[in-house]
Motif scaffolding. Structure first.
Motif, short mmCIF file in Angstrom:
data_model
loop_
_atom_site.label_atom_id
_atom_site.label_comp_id
_atom_site.label_asym_id
_atom_site.label_seq_id
_atom_site.Cartn_x
_atom_site.Cartn_y
_atom_site.Cartn_z
N TRP C 22 -17.84 -25.07 -48.53
CA TRP C 22 -16.65 -25.08 -47.68
C TRP C 22 -16.66 -26.25 -46.70
O TRP C 22 -15.73 -26.37 -45.88
CB TRP C 22 -16.54 -23.77 -46.90
N MET C 23 -17.68 -27.09 -46.76
CA MET C 23 -17.73 -28.26 -45.87
C MET C 23 -18.18 -29.46 -46.70
O MET C 23 -19.14 -30.14 -46.34
CB MET C 23 -18.68 -27.99 -44.70
N ARG C 24 -17.51 -29.71 -47.79
CA ARG C 24 -17.87 -30.81 -48.67
C ARG C 24 -17.71 -32.16 -47.96
O ARG C 24 -16.85 -32.30 -47.09
CB ARG C 24 -17.00 -30.77 -49.94
N GLY C 25 -18.50 -33.13 -48.40
CA GLY C 25 -18.49 -34.42 -47.73
C GLY C 25 -18.92 -34.22 -46.28
O GLY C 25 -19.94 -33.58 -46.02
N SER C 27 -16.61 -32.90 -44.21
CA SER C 27 -15.41 -32.20 -43.78
C SER C 27 -15.73 -30.95 -42.99
O SER C 27 -16.80 -30.37 -43.08
CB SER C 27 -14.55 -31.84 -44.99
N HIS C 98 -13.06 -26.40 -45.03
CA HIS C 98 -12.23 -26.87 -46.13
C HIS C 98 -12.53 -26.07 -47.39
O HIS C 98 -12.92 -26.62 -48.41
CB HIS C 98 -12.46 -28.37 -46.36
#
Lengths: 195, 195, 195, 195
Positions: C22-25, C27, C98
């Motif tokens: 839920w926090m790719r990169g 984000s 995200h």
């Protein structure tokens, strides 16, 4: 390879597949060839959680799946098909997992699943532009019936079999190659289902 | 950066991507630039399980993908495309993974995948309201063919390439930036497929 | 709570959400209230991998999102919306992730996502048979615009906001409650998308 | 079994299910039978994160779900249904998880979900070619209403119940068997939804 060494390898592989969700409950089973003449395999014991196996949770079987040692764990009910596959194909290891994608693919293509022009075929031991057909056979509780169905559709260049409404068999020269073929084929089957 | 240091970084990144399911089997490969003039890259060795790499599982290659040291592991078959991308784009690291979403997107949009008005574009190095087109090229076993296709569609502001029926290339100034761009682009491609 | 303690909590929560994808990169961002009068929040620093945060990767901001200490990391670009949400709602912690499901839901229901008769609403702080509408607002790079849109749709009994083509905000009395609400709402949004 | 031992087992099982995403927020609850005459169960405490339980986060209840010890944590609000299921079925352990697949299946088949000719039924305690119907009951906040609905559809050979718009109950002789049945049934429900 000695039985206890085989057991340690099988336990480690089971833990991998279990973590991927491909051996839910106590489903699935793995085997590795101990000797060729006569054929002897180490196969995972029946009824255990595949994420919690130890090196002792293994049975030695012959080509028919029959146990060959006293006082060992009960081999998987599907040991006979492991023996048959190792015997016919010459594989050194057989992986049977209950991934969802192969079973979904078999519902859509009940005779064979066709794959072509996909780079991942290389990880299955083929060329990227080969025509590859993964045989699908009907499920049965009789390992001789399953083994005959496997053998009648067997091609030396296609190291996998889908059992409809059941799961996937993949084999290779050792557990490492069988693992990579299994992972690549599962990817290919997800691809083909979703397109 | 020295080759062994690069190998340690590449092994750690491979373990991350393998755990995400983006390097199934022995698929995918990563590279990092060791020097610019002449261009030298460290690239992951061919045929290994990407979840079990060590710092030694790496080869030094030139811009064409050719190995430049004796007695090192065989570089990935796709080393030539890594070299080409690093050469053309000036990137310091190239990621090639076999995530499913890019390959599914390329089936639906076989020339380019268009993305717009998505916050996650910022994690890919663009503005949220930019028009972004990820080029799609046909798969080939010839790295020169792939490299020419990459170069003919290359834009300096779009650090990614989808190879149809194969996988995804993403690049950045280092492995860290390339990772974040890869993760964001994979999210964007899942979004665009599902809407 | 002291800033460094808040940083340790935020880092641990970020690692959880990053592991869930839920926090790719780089984000997403999280905040926790340090004091109420005047309002001060600890918010995660901009541009970092959320799976690799430490207790120092945090900035202290006021209600407008402006940093209040010299020589600290740059706060997240969305710090202003965190401050606004904490100010308007009285929440002690704000989670911005995200996840894909909220963004997919906002594509289908661009004004609000309606949920009813679902047990998981209890984990969101409501009754199972309540009518619940999660407001959806348009994305913007201007935190005042986003904050005004949030405030105009704000209801005290609905601790969440979806920013279309961007992500999800959820808040609660502390990071623990905000986490549980986030997890339950994400489940609810997956349910509503798939039915 | 002593209450503290039961608590340790319940905490370990909760951590497994939480990691699978089946106990999001503080949802779901597990119980294990401590004694039969009179019936006493250990049930997980209400309102806690299921991934962070300890052996103390447990309450002892009777067949009606009422706590039988002073100064213990509040039992789950669904303790009454756990007691009813253990009482009626004779099960030694009851698992209640909020996996998504059962709730999706209940939307499509609001009275019962039918499963047949699937190998995974063996992991649920049936034969592969049995006709199996998983009862679906309407959600309620009243455990007597839920318990009556459970009991009126109860069959000794079908150790599971889906509560619509809520979640799944599965039971077995112990937590280990209940786990395997839960995992197999969840697989079966994903299969039936996707075909």
């Amino acid at each position: 390879m000695r039985l206890h060494e085989a057991g340690a390898l099988l336990a480690a592989e089971c833990a991998r597949y279990a973590a991927m969700g491909w051996m839910r409950g106590t489903s699935g089973n793995l085997s590795v060839v101990l000797s060729r003449d006569p054929l002897r395999l180490a196969v995972t014991a029946s009824g255990l959680d595949k994420g919690e196996m130890t090196a002792s949770d293994v049975a030695e079987i012959d080509a028919s799946g029959a146990p060959v040692r006293p006082n060992q764990p009960t081999p998987s009910a599907e040991a006979g098909l492991h023996g048959r596959i190792a015997s016919v194909s010459g594989a050194g290891a057989v992986v049977h997992v209950h991934a969802l994608a192969p079973v979904l693919a078999a519902e859509r293509w009940p005779n064979a699943v066709h794959l072509r022009n996909l780079e991942m075929l290389k990880g299955f031991g083929r060329k990227a532009d080969d025509w590859v057909s993964i045989p699908v056979v009907q499920n049965s509780q009789d390992m001789t019936v399953l083994g005959d169905a496997f053998e009648s559709g067997y091609r030396a260049d296609t190291p996998a079999l889908i059992v409809a409404r059941h799961g996937l068999y993949v084999w290779g020269s050792d557990l490492y190659q069988a693992r990579h073929r299994t992972e690549c084929l599962e990817w290919l089957l997800r691809f083909i289902i979703e397109t």
